[in-house]
Design an enzyme around this catalytic site. Sequence first.
Site, PDB file in Angstrom:
ATOM      1  CG  PHE A 131     -26.100  91.040 -54.486  1.00 26.02           C
ATOM      2  CD1 PHE A 131     -26.700  91.580 -55.613  1.00 26.02           C
ATOM      3  CD2 PHE A 131     -26.499  89.784 -54.072  1.00 26.02           C
ATOM      4  CE1 PHE A 131     -27.694  90.887 -56.300  1.00 26.02           C
ATOM      5  CE2 PHE A 131     -27.487  89.082 -54.744  1.00 26.02           C
ATOM      6  CZ  PHE A 131     -28.088  89.648 -55.859  1.00 26.02           C
ATOM      7  CG  ASP A 210     -19.792  88.991 -54.115  1.00 26.33           C
ATOM      8  OD1 ASP A 210     -19.417  88.484 -55.190  1.00 26.33           O
ATOM      9  OD2 ASP A 210     -20.959  88.929 -53.703  1.00 26.33           O
ATOM     10  CE1 TYR A 235     -25.345  84.102 -60.829  1.00 25.03           C
ATOM     11  CE2 TYR A 235     -25.008  81.999 -59.714  1.00 25.03           C
ATOM     12  CZ  TYR A 235     -25.366  83.326 -59.671  1.00 25.03           C
ATOM     13  OH  TYR A 235     -25.737  83.884 -58.476  1.00 25.03           O
ATOM     14  CE  LYS A 236     -23.530  87.943 -60.818  1.00 28.33           C
ATOM     15  NZ  LYS A 236     -24.973  88.050 -61.010  1.00 28.33           N
ATOM     16  NE  ARG A 385     -27.877  94.775 -63.643  1.00 29.77           N
ATOM     17  CZ  ARG A 385     -27.548  93.739 -62.874  1.00 29.77           C
ATOM     18  NH1 ARG A 385     -26.644  93.901 -61.920  1.00 29.77           N
ATOM     19  NH2 ARG A 385     -28.073  92.546 -63.043  1.00 29.77           N
TER      20      ARG A 385
HETATM   21  C1  LIG Z   1     -22.697  90.403 -56.330  1.00 25.58           C
HETATM   22  C2  LIG Z   1     -23.493  89.181 -56.014  1.00 25.58           C
HETATM   23  N1  LIG Z   1     -23.248  88.508 -54.876  1.00 25.58           N
HETATM   24  C3  LIG Z   1     -23.951  87.405 -54.546  1.00 25.58           C
HETATM   25  C4  LIG Z   1     -24.942  86.920 -55.367  1.00 25.58           C
HETATM   26  C5  LIG Z   1     -25.726  85.709 -54.928  1.00 25.58           C
HETATM   27  O1  LIG Z   1     -25.176  84.586 -55.460  1.00 25.58           O
HETATM   28  P1  LIG Z   1     -25.811  83.127 -55.178  1.00 25.58           P
HETATM   29  O2  LIG Z   1     -27.245  83.195 -55.539  1.00 25.58           O
HETATM   30  O3  LIG Z   1     -25.012  82.233 -56.088  1.00 25.58           O
HETATM   31  O4  LIG Z   1     -25.589  82.804 -53.758  1.00 25.58           O
HETATM   32  C6  LIG Z   1     -25.217  87.565 -56.575  1.00 25.58           C
HETATM   33  C7  LIG Z   1     -26.250  87.059 -57.486  1.00 25.58           C
HETATM   34  O5  LIG Z   1     -26.509  87.541 -58.546  1.00 25.58           O
HETATM   35  C8  LIG Z   1     -24.472  88.731 -56.902  1.00 25.58           C
HETATM   36  O6  LIG Z   1     -24.721  89.423 -58.032  1.00 25.58           O
END
Ligand SMILES: Cc1ncc(COP(=O)(O)O)c(C=O)c1O
Length: 425
Positions: A131, A210, A235-236, A385
């Site tokens: 990400f 992650d 939240y997913k 997606r």
């Molecule tokens: C794989 C991944 N890592 C990190 C994040 C960022 O998370 P946050 O906004 O809770 O810090 C996301 C957000 O969608 C994500 O999909």
Amino acid sequence: MNESAVFKAARELDQQDPLAPFRSRFVIDDPELIYLDGNSLGRLPIAAVERAQQIVRDEWGCRLIRGWSDSPNSWMDLAGRIGDKIGGLVGAEPGELRVADSTSVNLFKLAVAALRAQPGRSRLITDDLNFPSDVYILQAAIEAVGGHHRLEIVPSSDGITTPLSLLETVVDEHTALVALSHTAFKSAFVHDMTAVNHLAHQHGALILWDLSHSAGAVQVELRGSGADLAVGCTYKYLNGGPGAPAFLYVRRELQDRLENPISGWLGHADPFSFVLDYAPAEGIRRFMTGSPPIASTALVEPGVDLLLEAGMEAVRAKSVAQTSFLLDLWETELKPLGFELRSPRAPERRGSHLALGHPEAWRICQALIAEYHVIPDFRVPDNLRLGVAPLYNTFEELAKAMNALRQIVEERRYARYTTERTGVT
Ligand SMILES: Cc1ncc(COP(=O)(O)O)c(C=O)c1O
């Protein structure tokens, strides 16, 4: 396969689905809406509505400050108690995982802690499927520890996968940390956690995962696979709510070796001593920083409870069946129309969404939402997606969504929509 045969097959799969009753445990405000975006923001569990009333009206409203220490469900224990439940979904032992902060902040804390614990090692390895925000955080972590580490971003072989053989060419005795998304946000590629952990450890490196696109969707054995550190969002697929707090995992053996770089009072050995010198708590609590957001932390629990009740083995089996169902329909119906498969074919290397590329993906998305009541998500420049959340998505919904995609392209319905991009995608 003709259209009616596809729908018949889908309905049969729904009838045989042991997880089908879980759909009724979610708020389905609009039964016609096909929601394929649980990989961005999961649906609202009905129990969370009741819990919201309770935490706000009864606990905050009536108990006031006493809520922090009320027994047996004190607010002070909430992050650890729900953390242990999430641990049950991702193979952590009690006391190894805690709800805290956001994924980004947790990633920063654990990356800095890991780099500081590895003196004399100068490389941090990730891949370009990670990400992007994680990569920004890793860059910031390097700056925070003096700016002397080199961040190596391994290029994926095809934009979809990063084979272990590529990581093997870069992880070496200079590597302090390997930090990867277990399931890639775009392609849904799933790294072989056991093999990557082994590779990192062979060279004395630490490994940080992650799990944002894995938790609640893919079976993960953090402890069993030898993972050192992990972060992830709730939240997913955990259905914790928009902006819900995230979690962090630190393998028990490392907890007292690593130091939280954002050393606030809730990570202190005795937060209420109010002494001016920092002394870290023992165990996972040292990775806490400030007061947890109690109301939103409490709302993470109902979604986690549903997954624990369903069992990750059954959830994963349905997820694989559903993404395979989508993949088969892509092959027969959408591939001839110019859709490209951007997810791995091998089910063991695929998470819970299917990514499809199409030059008109953005306008197709708009037509899906406006004309077919299907919510997918879109990732630049041309990725669609389709996320499946096994607790509430049906096979029939998937058949309808794929049929809609076919019609939109066959009939060029997308041509009515703007190429201009707006808002959150
Ligand atoms: C794989 C991944 N890592 C990190 C994040 C960022 O998370 P946050 O906004 O809770 O810090 C996301 C957000 O969608 C994500 O999909």
